[in-house]
Design a protein around this motif. Sequence first.
Motif, PDB file in Angstrom:
ATOM      1  N   TYR A 277      -0.351  13.415  -6.656  1.00  0.00           N
ATOM      2  CA  TYR A 277      -1.075  12.277  -6.071  1.00  0.00           C
ATOM      3  C   TYR A 277      -0.169  11.091  -5.803  1.00  0.00           C
ATOM      4  N   SER A 278       0.720  10.775  -6.730  1.00  0.00           N
ATOM      5  CA  SER A 278       1.518   9.550  -6.612  1.00  0.00           C
ATOM      6  C   SER A 278       2.432   9.559  -5.400  1.00  0.00           C
ATOM      7  N   SER A 279       2.720  10.751  -4.843  1.00  0.00           N
ATOM      8  CA  SER A 279       3.619  10.857  -3.687  1.00  0.00           C
ATOM      9  C   SER A 279       2.881  10.774  -2.358  1.00  0.00           C
TER      10      SER A 279
ATOM     11  N   SER B  43      -7.012   0.146  -3.148  1.00  0.00           N
ATOM     12  CA  SER B  43      -6.159   0.230  -4.331  1.00  0.00           C
ATOM     13  C   SER B  43      -6.081   1.689  -4.766  1.00  0.00           C
ATOM     14  N   ARG B  44      -5.192   1.940  -5.710  1.00  0.00           N
ATOM     15  CA  ARG B  44      -5.052   3.295  -6.220  1.00  0.00           C
ATOM     16  C   ARG B  44      -4.698   3.245  -7.698  1.00  0.00           C
ATOM     17  N   ASP B  45      -5.148   4.244  -8.410  1.00  0.00           N
ATOM     18  CA  ASP B  45      -4.805   4.399  -9.819  1.00  0.00           C
ATOM     19  C   ASP B  45      -4.166   5.773  -9.958  1.00  0.00           C
ATOM     20  N   ASN B  46      -2.843   5.806 -10.058  1.00  0.00           N
ATOM     21  CA  ASN B  46      -2.141   7.085 -10.102  1.00  0.00           C
ATOM     22  C   ASN B  46      -2.411   7.853 -11.397  1.00  0.00           C
ATOM     23  N   ARG B  47      -2.822   7.142 -12.454  1.00  0.00           N
ATOM     24  CA  ARG B  47      -3.141   7.854 -13.700  1.00  0.00           C
ATOM     25  C   ARG B  47      -4.438   8.631 -13.565  1.00  0.00           C
ATOM     26  N   LYS B  48      -5.337   8.115 -12.736  1.00  0.00           N
ATOM     27  CA  LYS B  48      -6.635   8.761 -12.546  1.00  0.00           C
ATOM     28  C   LYS B  48      -6.700   9.563 -11.249  1.00  0.00           C
ATOM     29  N   ASN B  49      -5.600   9.578 -10.497  1.00  0.00           N
ATOM     30  CA  ASN B  49      -5.589  10.291  -9.207  1.00  0.00           C
ATOM     31  C   ASN B  49      -6.749   9.851  -8.328  1.00  0.00           C
ATOM     32  N   THR B  50      -6.968   8.566  -8.277  1.00  0.00           N
ATOM     33  CA  THR B  50      -8.133   8.038  -7.568  1.00  0.00           C
ATOM     34  C   THR B  50      -7.735   6.840  -6.716  1.00  0.00           C
ATOM     35  N   ALA B  51      -8.281   6.804  -5.521  1.00  0.00           N
ATOM     36  CA  ALA B  51      -8.125   5.654  -4.639  1.00  0.00           C
ATOM     37  C   ALA B  51      -9.478   4.960  -4.518  1.00  0.00           C
ATOM     38  N   TYR B  52      -9.414   3.666  -4.248  1.00  0.00           N
ATOM     39  CA  TYR B  52     -10.632   2.874  -4.167  1.00  0.00           C
ATOM     40  C   TYR B  52     -10.641   2.033  -2.895  1.00  0.00           C
ATOM     41  N   LEU B  53     -11.842   1.727  -2.440  1.00  0.00           N
ATOM     42  CA  LEU B  53     -12.006   0.756  -1.368  1.00  0.00           C
ATOM     43  C   LEU B  53     -13.119  -0.193  -1.789  1.00  0.00           C
ATOM     44  N   GLN B  54     -12.726  -1.398  -2.152  1.00  0.00           N
ATOM     45  CA  GLN B  54     -13.695  -2.430  -2.484  1.00  0.00           C
ATOM     46  C   GLN B  54     -14.100  -3.135  -1.207  1.00  0.00           C
ATOM     47  N   MET B  55     -15.383  -3.124  -0.922  1.00  0.00           N
ATOM     48  CA  MET B  55     -15.885  -3.724   0.310  1.00  0.00           C
ATOM     49  C   MET B  55     -16.845  -4.852  -0.039  1.00  0.00           C
ATOM     50  N   ASN B  56     -16.499  -6.048   0.377  1.00  0.00           N
ATOM     51  CA  ASN B  56     -17.326  -7.230   0.143  1.00  0.00           C
ATOM     52  C   ASN B  56     -17.827  -7.798   1.460  1.00  0.00           C
ATOM     53  N   SER B  57     -18.820  -8.646   1.362  1.00  0.00           N
ATOM     54  CA  SER B  57     -19.377  -9.305   2.557  1.00  0.00           C
ATOM     55  C   SER B  57     -19.685  -8.293   3.653  1.00  0.00           C
ATOM     56  N   LEU B  58     -20.348  -7.238   3.267  1.00  0.00           N
ATOM     57  CA  LEU B  58     -20.623  -6.163   4.222  1.00  0.00           C
ATOM     58  C   LEU B  58     -21.536  -6.629   5.334  1.00  0.00           C
ATOM     59  N   LYS B  59     -21.297  -6.057   6.508  1.00  0.00           N
ATOM     60  CA  LYS B  59     -22.047  -6.393   7.708  1.00  0.00           C
ATOM     61  C   LYS B  59     -22.727  -5.131   8.241  1.00  0.00           C
ATOM     62  N   PRO B  60     -23.789  -5.279   9.021  1.00  0.00           N
ATOM     63  CA  PRO B  60     -24.429  -4.091   9.600  1.00  0.00           C
ATOM     64  C   PRO B  60     -23.454  -3.223  10.399  1.00  0.00           C
ATOM     65  N   GLU B  61     -22.464  -3.847  11.030  1.00  0.00           N
ATOM     66  CA  GLU B  61     -21.499  -3.065  11.814  1.00  0.00           C
ATOM     67  C   GLU B  61     -20.546  -2.251  10.947  1.00  0.00           C
ATOM     68  N   ASP B  62     -20.598  -2.439   9.632  1.00  0.00           N
ATOM     69  CA  ASP B  62     -19.823  -1.601   8.729  1.00  0.00           C
ATOM     70  C   ASP B  62     -20.530  -0.272   8.432  1.00  0.00           C
ATOM     71  N   THR B  63     -21.741  -0.134   8.897  1.00  0.00           N
ATOM     72  CA  THR B  63     -22.481   1.104   8.675  1.00  0.00           C
ATOM     73  C   THR B  63     -21.757   2.279   9.317  1.00  0.00           C
ATOM     74  N   ALA B  64     -21.458   3.287   8.507  1.00  0.00           N
ATOM     75  CA  ALA B  64     -20.703   4.449   8.980  1.00  0.00           C
ATOM     76  C   ALA B  64     -20.566   5.457   7.851  1.00  0.00           C
ATOM     77  N   MET B  65     -20.088   6.623   8.207  1.00  0.00           N
ATOM     78  CA  MET B  65     -19.625   7.581   7.203  1.00  0.00           C
ATOM     79  C   MET B  65     -18.171   7.229   6.902  1.00  0.00           C
ATOM     80  N   TYR B  66     -17.869   7.068   5.642  1.00  0.00           N
ATOM     81  CA  TYR B  66     -16.518   6.700   5.227  1.00  0.00           C
ATOM     82  C   TYR B  66     -15.820   7.907   4.631  1.00  0.00           C
TER      83      TYR B  66
END
Length: 125
Positions: A29-31, A70-93
């Motif tokens: 993951y880290s690579s 962000s990413r946590d290489n110890r947990k092999n996990t990536a994150y996307l923090q989304m704030n102030s969401l708008k209707p135009e952000d509606t989608a499959m991510y």
Amino acid sequence: QVQLVESGGGSVQSGGSLRLSCAATGFTYSSYCMGWFRQAPGKEREAVAAIDSDGYTRYADSGLDRFTISRDNRKNTAYLQMNSLKPEDTAMYYCAADFFGRAADYCSASWPSYWGQGTQVTVSS
């Protein structure tokens, strides 16, 4: 076998927040460069943000100052923090990954090699 599993999507009102997670298995993951992409009905898939193995990030203008990858290489996990969401952000991510891709390219000169199944984000006004 590379596997990416997204979670954290849901329905929120305009101005709300969500944190998407992408759990990765089957590779070093880290690579890998990790990216988030989205596709709304009737629209083309677009890049949202990326973070590479060196920690560099890139954001699309649509999410600048609202989204944080962000990413946590110890947990092999990536994150996307989304704030102030708008209707135009509606989608499959979708979460995506590519070996030694660069954030400046959203992980690939074309499209990343590996993809998750996606998580739906719906923002109501």
